[in-house]
Design an enzyme around this catalytic site. Structure first.
Site, PDB file in Angstrom:
ATOM      1  CD  GLU A 281      -2.783  -1.284  -0.102  1.00 25.52           C
ATOM      2  OE1 GLU A 281      -3.111  -0.254  -0.733  1.00 25.52           O
ATOM      3  OE2 GLU A 281      -3.095  -2.429  -0.489  1.00 25.52           O
TER       4      GLU A 281
ATOM      5  CG  HIS B  59      -0.948   1.241  -4.279  1.00 31.51           C
ATOM      6  ND1 HIS B  59      -0.686   0.752  -5.540  1.00 31.51           N
ATOM      7  CD2 HIS B  59      -1.712   0.301  -3.665  1.00 31.51           C
ATOM      8  CE1 HIS B  59      -1.249  -0.438  -5.681  1.00 31.51           C
ATOM      9  NE2 HIS B  59      -1.872  -0.737  -4.550  1.00 31.51           N
TER      10      HIS B  59
ATOM     11  CG  ASP C 131      -2.956  -2.981  -7.470  1.00 35.43           C
ATOM     12  OD1 ASP C 131      -2.216  -3.243  -6.504  1.00 35.43           O
ATOM     13  OD2 ASP C 131      -4.095  -2.512  -7.345  1.00 35.43           O
TER      14      ASP C 131
END
Length: 194
Positions: free
Chosen positions: A130, A133, A139
Protein backbone atom coordinates in the site's frame (compact mmCIF):
# COMPACT_ATOMS: atom_id res chain seq x y z
CA UNK A 1 37.21 32.17 11.30
CA UNK A 2 35.36 33.95 8.46
CA UNK A 3 32.73 31.80 6.68
CA UNK A 4 34.66 31.84 3.40
CA UNK A 5 37.80 30.41 5.06
CA UNK A 6 35.74 27.88 7.03
CA UNK A 7 34.09 26.65 3.81
CA UNK A 8 37.47 26.45 2.11
CA UNK A 9 38.82 24.39 5.01
CA UNK A 10 35.74 22.26 5.69
CA UNK A 11 33.72 22.51 2.48
CA UNK A 12 35.95 20.23 0.44
CA UNK A 13 35.77 17.48 3.05
CA UNK A 14 32.01 17.93 3.33
CA UNK A 15 31.56 17.68 -0.43
CA UNK A 16 33.72 14.56 -0.57
CA UNK A 17 31.70 13.03 2.26
CA UNK A 18 28.39 13.87 0.56
CA UNK A 19 29.54 12.40 -2.73
CA UNK A 20 31.01 9.27 -1.17
CA UNK A 21 28.02 8.39 1.01
CA UNK A 22 25.71 7.45 -1.88
CA UNK A 23 28.52 5.43 -3.49
CA UNK A 24 28.98 3.46 -0.27
CA UNK A 25 25.23 2.93 -0.03
CA UNK A 26 25.10 1.76 -3.63
CA UNK A 27 27.88 -0.72 -2.95
CA UNK A 28 25.91 -2.12 -0.03
CA UNK A 29 22.69 -2.35 -2.08
CA UNK A 30 21.78 -5.51 -3.96
CA UNK A 31 23.48 -5.75 -7.37
CA UNK A 32 20.15 -5.46 -9.18
CA UNK A 33 19.16 -2.28 -7.30
CA UNK A 34 18.56 0.78 -9.43
CA UNK A 35 21.22 3.47 -9.19
CA UNK A 36 19.97 6.93 -8.25
CA UNK A 37 19.65 9.38 -11.14
CA UNK A 38 21.93 11.91 -9.51
CA UNK A 39 23.82 12.55 -6.32
CA UNK A 40 21.31 14.59 -4.36
CA UNK A 41 19.49 14.58 -1.09
CA UNK A 42 16.64 12.14 -0.80
CA UNK A 43 13.07 13.40 -0.68
CA UNK A 44 11.77 13.00 2.86
CA UNK A 45 8.15 11.96 3.30
CA UNK A 46 6.56 11.83 6.73
CA UNK A 47 3.91 9.26 7.60
CA UNK A 48 1.36 9.23 10.42
CA UNK A 49 0.24 5.82 11.68
CA UNK A 50 -1.43 7.08 14.86
CA UNK A 51 -4.79 5.71 13.62
CA UNK A 52 -3.44 2.31 12.57
CA UNK A 53 -3.70 0.43 15.86
CA UNK A 54 -2.58 -3.19 15.58
CA UNK A 55 -0.52 -2.53 12.43
CA UNK A 56 2.46 -0.72 13.98
CA UNK A 57 4.99 -3.56 13.57
CA UNK A 58 3.88 -4.22 9.98
CA UNK A 59 4.10 -0.52 9.08
CA UNK A 60 7.56 -0.24 10.65
CA UNK A 61 8.75 -3.30 8.69
CA UNK A 62 7.13 -2.10 5.43
CA UNK A 63 8.72 1.34 5.78
CA UNK A 64 12.08 -0.27 6.58
CA UNK A 65 11.83 -2.36 3.41
CA UNK A 66 11.32 0.74 1.26
CA UNK A 67 14.05 2.71 3.05
CA UNK A 68 16.52 -0.16 2.58
CA UNK A 69 15.77 -0.54 -1.12
CA UNK A 70 15.50 3.00 -2.53
CA UNK A 71 17.73 6.03 -2.07
CA UNK A 72 15.83 8.94 -3.66
CA UNK A 73 13.02 8.94 -1.09
CA UNK A 74 13.03 8.24 2.66
CA UNK A 75 9.99 7.57 4.82
CA UNK A 76 10.08 8.88 8.38
CA UNK A 77 7.46 8.64 11.12
CA UNK A 78 6.07 12.14 11.64
CA UNK A 79 7.12 13.69 14.93
CA UNK A 80 4.35 15.42 16.90
CA UNK A 81 3.39 18.69 15.23
CA UNK A 82 4.79 17.67 11.82
CA UNK A 83 2.41 17.50 8.86
CA UNK A 84 2.49 13.99 7.40
CA UNK A 85 2.30 13.44 3.64
CA UNK A 86 1.09 9.85 4.16
CA UNK A 87 -1.79 9.11 6.55
CA UNK A 88 -2.16 5.45 7.49
CA UNK A 89 -5.30 4.11 9.14
CA UNK A 90 -6.64 0.68 10.09
CA UNK A 91 -10.07 -0.31 8.77
CA UNK A 92 -12.36 -3.33 8.65
CA UNK A 93 -12.44 -3.39 4.82
CA UNK A 94 -9.95 -4.36 2.13
CA UNK A 95 -6.59 -2.56 1.92
CA UNK A 96 -6.56 0.49 -0.33
CA UNK A 97 -4.46 3.56 -1.03
CA UNK A 98 -4.22 6.66 -3.16
CA UNK A 99 -1.81 6.46 -6.09
CA UNK A 100 1.15 8.83 -5.93
CA UNK A 101 3.89 9.73 -6.21
CA UNK A 102 3.12 11.93 -3.22
CA UNK A 103 5.39 14.97 -2.83
CA UNK A 104 6.43 17.05 0.19
CA UNK A 105 3.48 19.31 0.92
CA UNK A 106 1.12 16.81 -0.74
CA UNK A 107 -1.21 14.30 0.83
CA UNK A 108 -1.69 10.56 0.30
CA UNK A 109 -3.42 7.93 2.36
CA UNK A 110 -3.39 4.22 3.10
CA UNK A 111 -6.13 2.10 4.63
CA UNK A 112 -4.87 -1.19 6.02
CA UNK A 113 -7.93 -3.43 5.90
CA UNK A 114 -8.44 -6.34 8.25
CA UNK A 115 -10.44 -8.32 5.66
CA UNK A 116 -7.19 -9.19 3.88
CA UNK A 117 -5.62 -10.36 7.15
CA UNK A 118 -8.74 -12.42 7.92
CA UNK A 119 -8.23 -14.12 4.54
CA UNK A 120 -4.62 -14.98 5.48
CA UNK A 121 -2.61 -12.23 3.75
CA UNK A 122 0.60 -11.04 5.44
CA UNK A 123 0.36 -7.70 7.28
CA UNK A 124 3.89 -6.55 6.45
CA UNK A 125 3.47 -7.29 2.74
CA UNK A 126 0.14 -5.44 2.80
CA UNK A 127 1.71 -2.37 4.44
CA UNK A 128 4.69 -2.30 2.04
CA UNK A 129 2.38 -2.82 -0.97
CA UNK A 130 0.00 0.00 0.00
CA UNK A 131 2.89 2.39 0.70
CA UNK A 132 4.19 1.45 -2.76
CA UNK A 133 0.97 2.91 -4.20
CA UNK A 134 1.69 6.21 -2.41
CA UNK A 135 5.16 6.16 -3.98
CA UNK A 136 3.61 5.95 -7.45
CA UNK A 137 3.37 2.22 -8.16
CA UNK A 138 0.11 0.82 -9.55
CA UNK A 139 -1.01 -2.77 -9.07
CA UNK A 140 0.72 -5.39 -11.20
CA UNK A 141 -1.95 -8.12 -11.26
CA UNK A 142 -1.82 -10.95 -11.80
CA UNK A 143 1.73 -11.34 -10.70
CA UNK A 144 4.18 -13.55 -8.84
CA UNK A 145 5.24 -13.24 -5.21
CA UNK A 146 8.54 -11.70 -6.36
CA UNK A 147 6.63 -8.54 -7.40
CA UNK A 148 5.48 -6.57 -4.36
CA UNK A 149 2.86 -4.77 -6.42
CA UNK A 150 1.23 -8.06 -7.47
CA UNK A 151 -0.59 -7.73 -4.16
CA UNK A 152 -3.26 -10.30 -3.43
CA UNK A 153 -2.78 -12.09 -6.77
CA UNK A 154 0.44 -13.61 -5.37
CA UNK A 155 -1.64 -15.65 -2.91
CA UNK A 156 -1.92 -15.83 0.86
CA UNK A 157 1.34 -17.77 1.18
CA UNK A 158 3.36 -14.83 -0.16
CA UNK A 159 5.10 -12.91 2.61
CA UNK A 160 7.72 -10.99 0.60
CA UNK A 161 7.57 -7.24 1.46
CA UNK A 162 10.50 -6.26 -0.77
CA UNK A 163 10.10 -4.41 -4.09
CA UNK A 164 11.77 -6.03 -7.09
CA UNK A 165 14.34 -4.28 -9.31
CA UNK A 166 11.73 -2.80 -11.69
CA UNK A 167 9.62 -1.49 -8.80
CA UNK A 168 12.67 0.06 -7.13
CA UNK A 169 13.74 1.65 -10.41
CA UNK A 170 10.32 3.19 -10.97
CA UNK A 171 10.28 4.74 -7.48
CA UNK A 172 13.86 6.01 -7.90
CA UNK A 173 12.81 7.70 -11.16
CA UNK A 174 9.70 9.20 -9.56
CA UNK A 175 11.82 10.88 -6.88
CA UNK A 176 15.02 11.60 -8.82
CA UNK A 177 15.89 14.83 -10.61
CA UNK A 178 14.05 18.11 -11.07
CA UNK A 179 11.69 16.98 -13.82
CA UNK A 180 10.51 14.06 -11.70
CA UNK A 181 9.83 16.39 -8.77
CA UNK A 182 7.23 18.15 -10.90
CA UNK A 183 5.29 14.97 -11.78
CA UNK A 184 1.91 15.26 -10.04
CA UNK A 185 0.39 12.44 -8.03
CA UNK A 186 -2.11 10.32 -9.93
CA UNK A 187 -4.66 10.36 -7.10
CA UNK A 188 -6.67 7.30 -8.13
CA UNK A 189 -7.91 5.02 -5.35
CA UNK A 190 -6.58 1.47 -5.66
CA UNK A 191 -8.50 -1.20 -3.72
CA UNK A 192 -6.66 -4.49 -3.28
CA UNK A 193 -9.45 -7.03 -3.38
CA UNK A 194 -8.50 -10.46 -4.78
Amino acid sequence: MPPSKWFAAVGTAAVVTMVMAPVEQAAAAPSNAAAPNSVSAATTLYYDDSRAGGWEAAITAGVASWNANVTNVKLIKAPPGTRAQIRITATNGWPQASLGPVRPGGQAWVELGSQAVDQGYDKTRIAAHEIGHNLGLPDNKPGPCSKLMSGSSAGVGCRKPVPDAAERSRVESAYGGRAAAQTPADGRVLVDVP
